[in-house]
Design an enzyme around this catalytic site. Structure first.
Site, PDB file in Angstrom:
ATOM      1  N   LYS A 280       0.842  -1.206   0.000  1.00 52.48           N
ATOM      2  CA  LYS A 280       0.000   0.000   0.000  1.00 52.48           C
ATOM      3  C   LYS A 280       0.871   1.248   0.000  1.00 52.48           C
ATOM      4  CE  LYS A 280      -4.009  -1.763   2.561  1.00 52.48           C
ATOM      5  NZ  LYS A 280      -5.012  -1.492   1.512  1.00 52.48           N
ATOM      6  N   ARG A 354     -10.583 -11.284   1.637  1.00 52.28           N
ATOM      7  CA  ARG A 354     -11.394 -12.355   1.050  1.00 52.28           C
ATOM      8  C   ARG A 354     -10.657 -13.702   1.103  1.00 52.28           C
ATOM      9  NH1 ARG A 354     -11.638  -8.927  -4.417  1.00 52.28           N
ATOM     10  NH2 ARG A 354     -11.260  -7.312  -2.881  1.00 52.28           N
TER      11      ARG A 354
HETATM   12  N1  BES Z   1      -8.266  -3.606   4.256  1.00 52.74           N
HETATM   13  C1  BES Z   1      -8.390  -3.196   2.918  1.00 52.74           C
HETATM   14  C2  BES Z   1      -9.659  -2.415   2.631  1.00 52.74           C
HETATM   15  C3  BES Z   1      -9.690  -1.022   3.192  1.00 52.74           C
HETATM   16  C4  BES Z   1      -9.069   0.011   2.520  1.00 52.74           C
HETATM   17  C5  BES Z   1     -10.372  -0.764   4.337  1.00 52.74           C
HETATM   18  C6  BES Z   1      -9.117   1.279   3.022  1.00 52.74           C
HETATM   19  C7  BES Z   1     -10.428   0.515   4.821  1.00 52.74           C
HETATM   20  C8  BES Z   1      -9.792   1.542   4.177  1.00 52.74           C
HETATM   21  C9  BES Z   1      -8.383  -4.404   1.985  1.00 52.74           C
HETATM   22  O1  BES Z   1      -7.630  -5.480   2.410  1.00 52.74           O
HETATM   23  C10 BES Z   1      -7.812  -3.941   0.692  1.00 52.74           C
HETATM   24  O2  BES Z   1      -6.681  -3.583   0.674  1.00 52.74           O
HETATM   25  N2  BES Z   1      -8.620  -3.946  -0.355  1.00 52.74           N
HETATM   26  C11 BES Z   1      -8.190  -3.496  -1.611  1.00 52.74           C
HETATM   27  C12 BES Z   1      -8.740  -4.413  -2.651  1.00 52.74           C
HETATM   28  C13 BES Z   1      -8.149  -4.202  -4.023  1.00 52.74           C
HETATM   29  C14 BES Z   1      -6.703  -4.610  -4.034  1.00 52.74           C
HETATM   30  C15 BES Z   1      -8.936  -5.015  -5.015  1.00 52.74           C
HETATM   31  C16 BES Z   1      -8.708  -2.070  -1.803  1.00 52.74           C
HETATM   32  O3  BES Z   1      -9.813  -1.776  -1.349  1.00 52.74           O
HETATM   33  O4  BES Z   1      -7.971  -1.254  -2.347  1.00 52.74           O
HETATM   34 MN    MN Z   2      -5.594  -5.286   1.807  1.00 56.33          MN
END
Ligand code: BES
Ligand code: MN
Ligand code: ZN
Length: 500
Positions: A280, A354
């Site tokens: 990230k 997931r």
């Molecule tokens: N934990 C995150 C989702 C999230 C992001 C929650 C920001 C709260 C604030 C999740 O694991 C994630 O990173 N999801 C990705 C999915 C993508 C790679 C398809 C996302 O939402 O960017």
């Molecule tokens: Mn994630």
């Protein structure tokens, strides 16, 4: 804080009751509520309204002392807005202002004599619950790890709620349930706010064990070896890069009949989500300590239903691990085999929620559940879709699932912990096709919260299931950064309604 119900009658009048402070409502058109009238022997309250010292707008306040013929030391006037039926919103503002004002007084005891029975479409128990939750919310502090503690002292120890009529056993039970709920919300906030170097998967497991010991719940914590035996290849692929051991927690509150099928809650417990190799960006990455709020809401809900001794069978399952990059971490393109046998191409290691949930959702088949609800901070896309007001609620759209969805929506509405329904359809499933495995862990662009839900759906064919995406609701960013305790009110109320 100690809450109780107090009934007034001709003998025990509100005016002759000794206490630190009595809270009564007044209206914008300068009218007095019944309780305010009962304290206005010499017209002192009317005079204060006439002079314009209080507007009567929802949440306006005025403190009066030593009123003639009133035994209480203080009378706190609270504006309720219009007198043609009180809205939930205006009542909540009034309660917020009440607790804020009471907290800054020297009084240790207070009686809240707001018109609990007058909120449109709600009853006195609903209003009482608003008082309890608001009090706990304002008393919550996140300064455990600060050397200088927040010194704003709250003297208040006891709050009595003036009841519109003689309180029934049901009224009293519902007050007890509100307090249990508030304690559950607090636990969820505390866990959510803890940093990831303290709140590890092992920490969540000990928190669950502590809860189990205190309330005599069934508990089992599976570690890596057992997860390997269960062939949870998808869950285990997420923990590869971490030095913290994964924990799979199973909690059981069997308050119902032995034969009754349980409701199963499944929580995402990523104690820190770096994104893994699909790292990230740095900005706000600290907030990924909240990626275990699904797990925390399962624990908070268990705290609540155990304390209130709910007559329902409920099983909680938490898949906890860290998502870290390392030489051993899963790489984009890796293919893993889930416990269900379906193979998954991990196109993005940041779509890890997931991957842990799908194995947990397969695991819970063994309980022959009445319903399964998973709770997860699953997608940033859900925040784009719904902002911070509603959790995303996803189910299939047949009759059984419509019923479950409505139960959850109603439970959320009644506790101001709302969810909004989102689609699951075959059209979106197409987006998850992989050239090399049964499915990919991310979809083609568009509808990211829906494709995430569709991914989970593939593992939930054997029972009635709902998914709550709480990415936007589980915590607040910015100046008021912190866990909200959502969706514990929704979940707990849903379970209470099921038990009734
Ligand atoms: N934990 C995150 C989702 C999230 C992001 C929650 C920001 C709260 C604030 C999740 O694991 C994630 O990173 N999801 C990705 C999915 C993508 C790679 C398809 C996302 O939402 O960017
Ligand atoms: Mn994630
Ligand atoms: Zn995540």
């Amino acid at each position: 804080m100690d809450f109780s119900i107090k009934t007034f009658d001709a003998k025990n009048t509100i005016a002759t009751t000794k206490t630190g402070c009595i809270v009564v409502g007044i209206f914008e058109n300068k009218k007095l509520s019944a309780a305010a009238k009962a304290l206005d022997n010499q017209g002192e309250i009317s005079a204060a309204l006439k002079s314009g010292d209080i507007s009567g707008k929802p949440g306006s306040t005025l403190l009066l002392r030593n009123l003639t013929g009133v035994a209480a030391e203080r009378v706190l006037l609270i504006g309720l807005g219009n007198d043609d039926g009180l809205s939930e919103k205006d009542f909540s503002s009034a309660v917020n202002a009440t607790i804020r004002a009471l907290s800054s007084l020297g009084a240790q005891e207070a009686i809240i004599a707001l018109p609990l029975e007058s909120v449109k479409g709600r009853d006195a128990s609903w209003a009482a619950q608003t008082c309890v939750l608001t009090t706990y919310q304002q008393a919550y502090r996140s300064d455990h790890l600060k050397s200088t503690k927040d010194t704003t002292k709250i003297n208040l120890k006891k709050i009595a709620l003036a009841w519109p009529a003689a309180a029934s056993a049901k009224d009293k039970q519902r007050l007890t349930q509100s307090i249990a709920l508030a304690n559950g919300v607090n636990l969820t906030k505390e866990l959510g706010d803890l940093p990831a170097n303290i709140c590890t998967p092992s920490y969540l497991a000990s928190a669950a064990k502590k809860l189990a010991k205190e309330y005599k719940l069934g508990i089992e914590v599976l570690d890596r070896k057992q997860l390997e035996t269960l062939k949870m290849g998808s869950f285990l692929s997420v923990t590869n890069g971490s030095d913290q051991p994964p924990k799979f927690i199973v909690l059981k509150h069997m308050g119902g009949k032995a034969k009754d099928a349980p409701v199963v809650l499944v929580g995402k417990g990523i104690t820190f989500d770096t994104g893994g190799i699909s790292l990230k960006p740095g900005a706000s990455m600290d907030e990924m300590k909240y990626d275990m709020c699904g797990a925390a809401s399962v624990l908070g809900t268990f705290r609540a239903i155990a304390e209130m001794n709910l007559k329902l069978n409920v099983i909680g399952v938490i898949a906890a691990c860290e998502n870290m990059p390392s030489g051993r971490a899963t790489k984009p393109g890796d293919i893993v085999t889930s416990m269900s046998g379906l193979t998954i191409e991990v196109l993005n290691t940041d779509a890890e929620g997931r991957l842990v949930l799908c194995d947990a959702l397969t695991y819970v088949e063994r309980f022959k559940p009445a319903a399964v609800i998973d709770i997860a901070t699953l997608t940033g896309a859900c925040i784009v879709a719904l902002g911070n007001h509603n959790s995303g609620l996803f189910t299939r759209d047949d009759a059984a699932h419509d019923k479950l969805a409505n139960e959850l929506l109603v439970a959320g509405k009644s506790t101001s912990d709302t969810a909004w329904r989102m689609p699951i359809e075959d059209a979106y499933q197409e987006q998850l096709k992989s050239n090399f495995a049964d499915l990919a862990n991310i979809g083609t662009p568009g509808g990211g919260s829906v494709t995430a839900a569709c991914f989970l759906e593939r593992f939930t064919k054997k029972y009635t299931w709902a998914h709550l995406d709480i990415a936007g609701t589980a915590w607040k960013s910015g100046a008021a950064k912190g866990a909200t305790g959502r969706p514990v009110p929704l979940l707990t109320t849903f379970l209470i309604n099921r038990a009734n």
